[in-house]
Design a protein around this motif. Structure first.
Motif, PDB file in Angstrom:
ATOM      1  N   LEU A 111      34.641  40.661  49.590  1.00 46.63           N
ATOM      2  CA  LEU A 111      34.791  41.017  51.013  1.00 46.63           C
ATOM      3  C   LEU A 111      33.438  41.387  51.631  1.00 46.63           C
ATOM      4  O   LEU A 111      33.112  40.940  52.740  1.00 46.63           O
ATOM      5  CB  LEU A 111      35.736  42.211  51.168  1.00 46.63           C
ATOM      6  N   LEU A 112      32.682  42.219  50.943  1.00 45.55           N
ATOM      7  CA  LEU A 112      31.398  42.685  51.484  1.00 45.55           C
ATOM      8  C   LEU A 112      30.412  41.531  51.650  1.00 45.55           C
ATOM      9  O   LEU A 112      29.724  41.441  52.664  1.00 45.55           O
ATOM     10  CB  LEU A 112      30.806  43.774  50.588  1.00 45.55           C
ATOM     11  N   ARG A 113      30.345  40.632  50.682  1.00 44.21           N
ATOM     12  CA  ARG A 113      29.442  39.483  50.783  1.00 44.21           C
ATOM     13  C   ARG A 113      29.845  38.560  51.911  1.00 44.21           C
ATOM     14  O   ARG A 113      29.006  38.038  52.638  1.00 44.21           O
ATOM     15  CB  ARG A 113      29.407  38.713  49.472  1.00 44.21           C
ATOM     16  N   ALA A 114      31.141  38.344  52.076  1.00 47.92           N
ATOM     17  CA  ALA A 114      31.628  37.446  53.125  1.00 47.92           C
ATOM     18  C   ALA A 114      31.271  37.930  54.525  1.00 47.92           C
ATOM     19  O   ALA A 114      31.197  37.139  55.464  1.00 47.92           O
ATOM     20  CB  ALA A 114      33.149  37.274  53.001  1.00 47.92           C
ATOM     21  N   HIS A 115      30.988  39.227  54.645  1.00 47.88           N
ATOM     22  CA  HIS A 115      30.687  39.790  55.964  1.00 47.88           C
ATOM     23  C   HIS A 115      29.266  40.356  56.050  1.00 47.88           C
ATOM     24  O   HIS A 115      28.966  41.179  56.903  1.00 47.88           O
ATOM     25  CB  HIS A 115      31.755  40.806  56.332  1.00 47.88           C
ATOM     26  N   GLY A 122      40.044  47.943  39.240  1.00 45.14           N
ATOM     27  CA  GLY A 122      41.220  48.004  40.113  1.00 45.14           C
ATOM     28  C   GLY A 122      42.160  49.110  39.677  1.00 45.14           C
ATOM     29  O   GLY A 122      42.710  49.837  40.505  1.00 45.14           O
ATOM     30  N   VAL A 123      42.343  49.276  38.378  1.00 48.64           N
ATOM     31  CA  VAL A 123      43.189  50.351  37.870  1.00 48.64           C
ATOM     32  C   VAL A 123      42.535  51.706  38.160  1.00 48.64           C
ATOM     33  O   VAL A 123      43.215  52.687  38.430  1.00 48.64           O
ATOM     34  CB  VAL A 123      43.488  50.164  36.362  1.00 48.64           C
ATOM     35  N   MET A 124      41.212  51.750  38.156  1.00 50.41           N
ATOM     36  CA  MET A 124      40.496  52.989  38.493  1.00 50.41           C
ATOM     37  C   MET A 124      40.679  53.366  39.960  1.00 50.41           C
ATOM     38  O   MET A 124      40.607  54.536  40.306  1.00 50.41           O
ATOM     39  CB  MET A 124      38.996  52.845  38.217  1.00 50.41           C
ATOM     40  N   GLY A 125      40.878  52.358  40.838  1.00 52.16           N
ATOM     41  CA  GLY A 125      41.092  52.684  42.249  1.00 52.16           C
ATOM     42  C   GLY A 125      40.332  51.836  43.237  1.00 52.16           C
ATOM     43  O   GLY A 125      40.536  51.961  44.439  1.00 52.16           O
ATOM     44  N   LEU A 126      39.428  50.975  42.762  1.00 48.28           N
ATOM     45  CA  LEU A 126      38.695  50.088  43.669  1.00 48.28           C
ATOM     46  C   LEU A 126      38.343  48.807  42.914  1.00 48.28           C
ATOM     47  O   LEU A 126      37.434  48.811  42.088  1.00 48.28           O
ATOM     48  CB  LEU A 126      37.418  50.749  44.194  1.00 48.28           C
ATOM     49  N   PRO A 127      39.047  47.712  43.187  1.00 44.74           N
ATOM     50  CA  PRO A 127      38.754  46.474  42.465  1.00 44.74           C
ATOM     51  C   PRO A 127      37.386  45.935  42.882  1.00 44.74           C
ATOM     52  O   PRO A 127      37.206  45.461  44.003  1.00 44.74           O
ATOM     53  CB  PRO A 127      39.893  45.547  42.879  1.00 44.74           C
ATOM     54  N   VAL A 128      36.420  46.040  41.982  1.00 44.97           N
ATOM     55  CA  VAL A 128      35.036  45.709  42.313  1.00 44.97           C
ATOM     56  C   VAL A 128      34.869  44.241  42.705  1.00 44.97           C
ATOM     57  O   VAL A 128      34.213  43.941  43.706  1.00 44.97           O
ATOM     58  CB  VAL A 128      34.096  46.089  41.149  1.00 44.97           C
ATOM     59  N   PHE A 129      35.444  43.321  41.949  1.00 44.07           N
ATOM     60  CA  PHE A 129      35.271  41.901  42.263  1.00 44.07           C
ATOM     61  C   PHE A 129      35.753  41.596  43.677  1.00 44.07           C
ATOM     62  O   PHE A 129      35.044  40.974  44.473  1.00 44.07           O
ATOM     63  CB  PHE A 129      36.029  41.027  41.239  1.00 44.07           C
ATOM     64  N   GLU A 130      36.952  42.030  44.009  1.00 43.02           N
ATOM     65  CA  GLU A 130      37.519  41.768  45.331  1.00 43.02           C
ATOM     66  C   GLU A 130      36.728  42.469  46.431  1.00 43.02           C
ATOM     67  O   GLU A 130      36.535  41.916  47.520  1.00 43.02           O
ATOM     68  CB  GLU A 130      38.993  42.206  45.360  1.00 43.02           C
ATOM     69  N   THR A 131      36.267  43.685  46.149  1.00 42.76           N
ATOM     70  CA  THR A 131      35.479  44.426  47.138  1.00 42.76           C
ATOM     71  C   THR A 131      34.161  43.719  47.418  1.00 42.76           C
ATOM     72  O   THR A 131      33.769  43.543  48.577  1.00 42.76           O
ATOM     73  CB  THR A 131      35.228  45.868  46.639  1.00 42.76           C
ATOM     74  N   VAL A 132      33.481  43.291  46.370  1.00 42.90           N
ATOM     75  CA  VAL A 132      32.208  42.578  46.533  1.00 42.90           C
ATOM     76  C   VAL A 132      32.426  41.281  47.307  1.00 42.90           C
ATOM     77  O   VAL A 132      31.641  40.926  48.186  1.00 42.90           O
ATOM     78  CB  VAL A 132      31.538  42.319  45.168  1.00 42.90           C
TER      79      VAL A 132
END
Length: 189
Positions: free
Chosen positions: A180-184, A168-178
């Motif tokens: 979202l992607l899995r949910a859809h 998330g500090v790098m610019g893309l929170p992987v856990f939250e992104t995954v």
């Protein structure tokens, strides 16, 4: 098909690292905080506008677009990307020996809806003297980075403690992104 509305090499790298198939769509969204807009509202709005601009540029009816924004916040002030070395030094001096937040928000948009997730990390820097600040700025890493530092590079030496998401500090929170992607249905379990 998933599109990433970002030119950030870090965001592309993080999506590639987790095995996501995507294409990049170029968007140009002004990053200007509105009067009375909270830092979180600002970061969310910019990320959403990136995703929506990306979706508008794509003709595929079943496309999804991921937009993200990340900002460093101290005392309700958003630290964007430094304009020059003096600006970067000023940011790092203000962050020195303080705890700041890094707000990273992701929006996933498609023709049938919009979804979002948020990561807020707390980062503590040690006391930084002028020599340490000058040495870091000399690496060139401070430029193009919110708050004038990159946690994934030499900037890691400026981080005393992280409570939250490294990605998330790098610019893309992987856990939250995954999530979202899995949910859809855009990523396997």
């Amino acid at each position: 098909m998933l599109y990433l509305a970002s030119q950030s090499p870090r965001r592309r790298q993080l999506l590639e690292q987790i095995g996501v198939d995507f294409r990049v769509v170029d968007v140009d969204i002004p990053e200007q905080r509105a009067l009375a807009e909270s830092p979180r509202e600002y970061v969310s709005r910019v990320a959403r506008e990136k995703a929506l601009a990306g979706l508008a540029a794509i003709r595929e009816p079943r496309a999804f677009v991921l937009g993200a924004d990340t900002e460093v916040v101290l005392d309700d002030e958003v630290f964007g990307k430094p304009a020059d070395a003096a600006d970067a030094a000023g940011m790092l001096r203000r962050l020195s020996a303080r705890v700041h937040e890094v707000i990273s928000i992701v929006w996933l948009v498609g023709r049938d809806g919009e979804w979002t997730d948020t990561s807020v990390s707390r980062v503590r820097m040690p006391e930084l003297d002028d020599a340490a600040i000058a040495a870091y700025i000399a690496t060139g890493e401070a430029f193009g980075k919110a708050g004038a530092y990159a946690i994934q590079g030499h900037g890691a030496t400026l981080i005393e403690h992280l409570d939250g998401s490294h990605s998330g500090v790098m610019g893309l929170p992987v856990f939250e992104t995954v999530r979202l992607l899995r949910a859809h249905g855009l990523m396997g379990a």
